[in-house]
Write a protein that holds these residues in place. Structure first.
Motif, PDB file in Angstrom:
ATOM      1  N   TYR A 175     -14.813  23.387  63.186  1.00  0.00           N
ATOM      2  CA  TYR A 175     -13.800  23.866  64.122  1.00  0.00           C
ATOM      3  C   TYR A 175     -14.024  23.290  65.518  1.00  0.00           C
ATOM      4  N   LEU A 176     -12.994  23.392  66.350  1.00  0.00           N
ATOM      5  CA  LEU A 176     -13.047  22.912  67.737  1.00  0.00           C
ATOM      6  C   LEU A 176     -14.307  23.409  68.432  1.00  0.00           C
ATOM      7  N   ASP A 182      -8.149  13.797  65.999  1.00  0.00           N
ATOM      8  CA  ASP A 182      -7.930  14.997  66.799  1.00  0.00           C
ATOM      9  C   ASP A 182      -6.936  14.734  67.913  1.00  0.00           C
ATOM     10  N   PHE A 183      -6.514  15.816  68.558  1.00  0.00           N
ATOM     11  CA  PHE A 183      -5.599  15.721  69.681  1.00  0.00           C
ATOM     12  C   PHE A 183      -6.373  15.448  70.971  1.00  0.00           C
ATOM     13  N   GLY A 184      -7.697  15.471  70.860  1.00  0.00           N
ATOM     14  CA  GLY A 184      -8.502  15.384  72.068  1.00  0.00           C
ATOM     15  C   GLY A 184      -8.747  13.956  72.519  1.00  0.00           C
ATOM     16  N   VAL A 206      -8.997  21.744  62.740  1.00  0.00           N
ATOM     17  CA  VAL A 206      -8.442  22.638  61.718  1.00  0.00           C
ATOM     18  C   VAL A 206      -8.295  21.975  60.355  1.00  0.00           C
ATOM     19  N   LEU A 231      -7.874  32.288  62.133  1.00  0.00           N
ATOM     20  CA  LEU A 231      -8.803  31.206  61.782  1.00  0.00           C
ATOM     21  C   LEU A 231      -9.761  31.518  60.649  1.00  0.00           C
ATOM     22  N   THR A 267      -9.542  29.534  57.416  1.00  0.00           N
ATOM     23  CA  THR A 267      -9.705  28.101  57.644  1.00  0.00           C
ATOM     24  C   THR A 267     -11.178  27.765  57.840  1.00  0.00           C
TER      25      THR A 267
END
Lengths: 294, 546
Positions: free
Chosen positions: A11-12, A38-40, A96, A135, A138
């Motif tokens: 996870y993040l 990832d979006f990061g 995720v 969460l 997940t």
């Protein structure tokens, strides 16, 4: 030889980026390709970056990193076409993603060898995150799909809490090797397996990682390779094991990471020996095979 | 500048001040006025154009959720259950048996010169054939020398022949993934389930790019589908837009006869939230009459029929495990905050009610920090939302785009398999949305279902499923409400209602030109009202000539 792929999930905030950078700094002589979805930000420390053309980041030591957005298959295809060829591929999953899906794609891609899933858990946050109704399932599924669990930031919590979290991990994902790692410091041989088999230099002997040890099993008589691999995989003290044995029908290559194992028949002869790596305190091999401490 | 006044049998304006008129005046691509000829003559010199005197004009339809991939799929062989019309206007009959599917694929192969070229079918939906399985042997009847791949309409299963498995390196024993069913011989049976299995196989046959990458031909063909459906503004809802791809959109939509306004959203993949929002801001000044930029699409969960949507308790009716998140809660909230700060609109795909709740929670929290008077953040699909969730959406100022077509195609499946009979009745709850005061539109998600706003309106009005029963009668809406949804409703969710969505002074001269009057026909025949073509920005496009 197929290109090995190691998946880093969790996870993040679990420390995936820190681990990737640790491996880039310590996998000396190994040309790593890092894929990120990832979006990061790209997970590479600035001092390691040699050039950034917007899609592919060149990293010191001939390594590269690229973000693949929604299309993992295409990114894997482009890694296979890279020249010079990388020695190893790291996939950093999004916070995720379920690692099992990514593993399935890798396993179906010709030219790649799936080398296992590391799922990271932040010692301070993991139980709190897993208590979120959004969460919980997940995070549980991520941990259960891991071959090795890496408990990160152990220094940030008191010993009792660390022990409680380790126990919790055992209830969520039983019988997985759990490696504690501060600042991403997981020995390269544990995280990626023995690199020497893939053309890179000899593995370091756990410099600064006194809690690990390796044992070499050298059965003198032919063995049932399947039974041996399965026994090693069932032993949570063994994080990784790899090597050649002689079976009644010829040579075989064993490959074990946590509970995952494969056995491959090999046509030509090889020196016999299976290197098993695990935590010093937990690596106890009692499977009837002659062993020696490496 | 010349003024043209069009006469029509009837002009349905969707302007409450003047609902029906006989004439509309157009000057410079914009509506000068709508009224009687005598009223419009007051604007000065004009040319009277009577070509539409037997037609009914409506505001050009607005498709609030479509994909330009629709323009690429017709390069492949349609093998769906229902009749469908391609971008050339050719009608393809629906196929009712596996033999028919095999036959059409075989014929497509026979037309190819090279014996190794892949034959790709799409739109196959075995749920209408009592879930009859289609195996490797069936598709081997199409060809043994060329790969044959059939994509199912649900988007979650693909069928392949032996040659395709061989080329993908999968024709071997020892597969253990549940997405690869095996035959008695231990080899894959030819059905490949779930994206993680389909994409590495599909890549060998160029399928990985079909759904994601636009090209000149696909953008042109997408626009041609729009003309046939009466659509003058449509969306490409979720593209990994960068300057190169944007150049392609600019070139194609800039062609003088490009017949539609395309609203392109940047999907939240492969960019940090900051970069994503900044990129949308930076593209705003590249918006043109036919290319509208500057919005974000986020995908929160998967699909209900694929069991990848996130459902709240008690989950899937058949006991399937809960679905997947495609974004973490903290990331979603971060995108919302940054977007609110820069006044960038966000459209969020949520199918399951848990995903909808996450979007509501994140936006509620973001709005607590960054106020916004008119954000119009829109939930796309939002199929399973409860009545309480619609009330929350209303109080946060959210809009919704409901998947009315889906209810027809998969409603029966939802009732007996995915969510069960009770929740299936509340799916795509148009009535609840209107009652709660949530601005609402309805969509096709083309190419997931065909682009045809009058069909979509019909689906929302009648709520019939493919088996012919009414599912959730309470959620039916009136014809007028449905027509408003496919015009002004969609325009509102795109923040374009000041420019399009109704026929009134000052707006773009965008009309759907119809052969019949949708307000006069029996509501059960709404989908059968024929479309002559469109007027877009004052330019006339006949479907027959496009």
């Amino acid at each position: 030889m197929p290109l090995p792929v190691t998946l880093i999930a969790g996870y993040l905030g679990s420390g995936k980026t820190t681990l990737v950078n640790y491996l880039l700094r310590n996998a000396k002589g190994c040309r790593l390709a890092v894929l990120v979805n990832d979006f990061g930000d790209l997970p590479i420390d600035a001092d390691l970056i040699e050039a950034d053309d917007g899609t592919v980041v060149q990293i010191a030591g001939g390594c590269v990193c690229c973000a693949y957005g929604g299309n993992l298959s295409r990114a894997l295809a482009s890694v296979l076409e890279m020249r010079p060829r990388p020695n190893h591929v790291l996939i950093e999953a999004s916070g995720v993603s379920l690692p099992g899906s990514i593993a399935a794609t890798v396993e179906l891609t010709a030219g790649l060898w799936f080398n296992g899933t590391l799922v990271l858990a932040d010692a301070e946050q993991i139980r709190r995150n897993a208590a979120s109704s959004y969460l919980a399932d997940t995070i549980t599924r991520q941990l259960r799909q891991g071959d090795l669990l890496i408990l990160t930031k152990p220094d940030l919590v008191p010993d009792e809490e660390l022990a409680a979290t380790a126990n919790w991990l055992e209830t969520i994902a039983p019988r997985r090797p759990v490696v504690h790692a501060q600042f991403g410091a997981v020995p390269v041989d544990v995280a990626l397996g023995s690199l020497s088999a893939h053309g890179a230099g000899p593995a370091d002997k756990f410099n600064g990682h006194s809690r690990f040890k390796s044992v070499v099993l050298r059965p003198e008589r032919p063995v049932d390779a399947e039974a041996m691999a399965s026994a090693l995989a069932a032993n949570p003290g063994v994080a990784r094991a790899k090597g050649f044995v002689l079976t009644p029908s010829g040579y075989a290559l064993l490959h074990v990471v946590g509970p995952r194992y494969t056995v491959e028949s090999i046509a030509c002869s090889h020196p016999i020996g299976v290197v098993c790596i695990g935590l010093d305190a937990e690596l106890e091999l009692d499977c009837g095979f002659e062993s020696q401490i490496a | 500048m010349r003024t043209t006044i069009y006469s029509a049998k009837k002009i349905i304006t969707m302007n409450a001040n003047r609902p029906n008129v006989s004439h509309v005046a157009v000057r410079g691509g914009r509506i000068l006025g709508a009224g009687t000829l005598a009223e419009l003559e007051g604007w000065g010199d004009y040319v009277l154009d009577e070509r539409f005197k037997d037609k009914v004009l409506m505001p050009g339809f607005v498709e609030g959720h479509g994909h330009s991939a629709a323009g690429a799929l017709w390069d492949h062989v349609y093998v769906g259950w229902f009749d469908d019309v391609d971008s050339d206007g050719k009608r393809w009959s629906g196929l009712k048996s596996v033999d028919d599917v095999v036959e059409r694929l075989k014929r497509a192969g026979d037309e190819m010169t090279d014996q190794t070229t892949p034959v790709i079918g799409w739109g196959f939906d075995p749920i209408y054939m009592s879930n009859k399985r289609i195996g490797r042997a069936d598709l081997d009847r199409v060809s043994t020398t060329r790969p044959v791949v059939v994509m199912q309409a649900s988007g979650h299963i693909m069928n392949v022949n032996t040659r395709a498995l061989e080329l993908a390196g999968m024709l071997r024993t020892g597969h253990t993934h549940p997405g690869i069913p095996l035959g008695d011989d231990g080899l894959p049976a030819g059905e490949l389930k779930s994206p993680e299995i389909m994409t590495p196989v599909g890549r060998h046959f160029g399928l990985d790019s079909v759904m994601v990458t636009a090209n000149e031909a696909s953008l042109r063909n997408y626009a041609r589908l729009c003309v046939r459906a009466g659509v003058t503004t449509t969306t490409d809802l979720g593209v990994e837009l960068d300057d190169t791809l944007l150049g392609l959109y600019e070139n194609v939509t800039g062609e003088p006869d490009y017949p539609v306004c395309l609203v392109v959203l940047r999907i939240a993949f492969g960019a940090t939230p900051t970069d994503l929002v900044d990129y949308c801001v930076s593209t705003r000044n590249r918006t043109t009459e036919r290319l509208d930029l500057g919005r974000i699409k986020v995908i929160a969960d998967g699909s209900i029929q694929g069991f990848t949507a996130r459902l709240r308790w008690p989950g899937y009716y058949n006991g399937a495990e809960n679905g997947l998140w495609y974004i973490a809660p903290s990331q979603l909230e971060q995108i919302y905050e940054l977007a609110l700060m820069k006044n960038v609109q966000v459209h969020t795909h949520t199918n399951g009610d848990e995903a909808t709740q996450l979007a509501i929670d994140c936006l509620g929290s973001a709005l607590g920090k960054i106020g916004s008077a008119d954000h119009r953040f829109t939930l796309q699909h939002c199929q399973l939302a409860s009545t309480a969730q619609f009330r929350q959406m209303a109080s946060l100022g959210m809009c919704v785009n409901l998947f009315a077509n889906h209810h027809f195609y998969w409603g029966d499946e939802h009732s007996h398999l995915t969510v069960g009979p009770e929740r299936a009745k509340r799916m795509n709850a148009c009535r609840t949305a209107l009652e709660a005061g949530v601005p609402m539109t309805i969509h096709s998600d083309v190419p997931v279902t065909p682009l045809a706003p009058l069909f979509t309106a019909w689906a929302a009005v009648n709520r019939l499923t493919a088996s012919g029963r009414v599912l959730g009668a309470h959620q039916c809406i009136s014809v007028h409400e449905a027509l408003r949804a496919i015009t002004l409703g969609a325009a509102y969710t795109l923040k374009l209602d000041d420019e399009i969505g109704s026929i009134e002074v000052g707006k773009r001269a965008d009309f759907a030109v119809l052969e019949g009057d949708p307000t006069e026909v029996d509501p059960i025949s709404l989908k059968d009202v024929r479309v002559w073509g469109t007027v877009q920005g004052g330019r006339i496009f006949a479907a027959a000539d496009i």
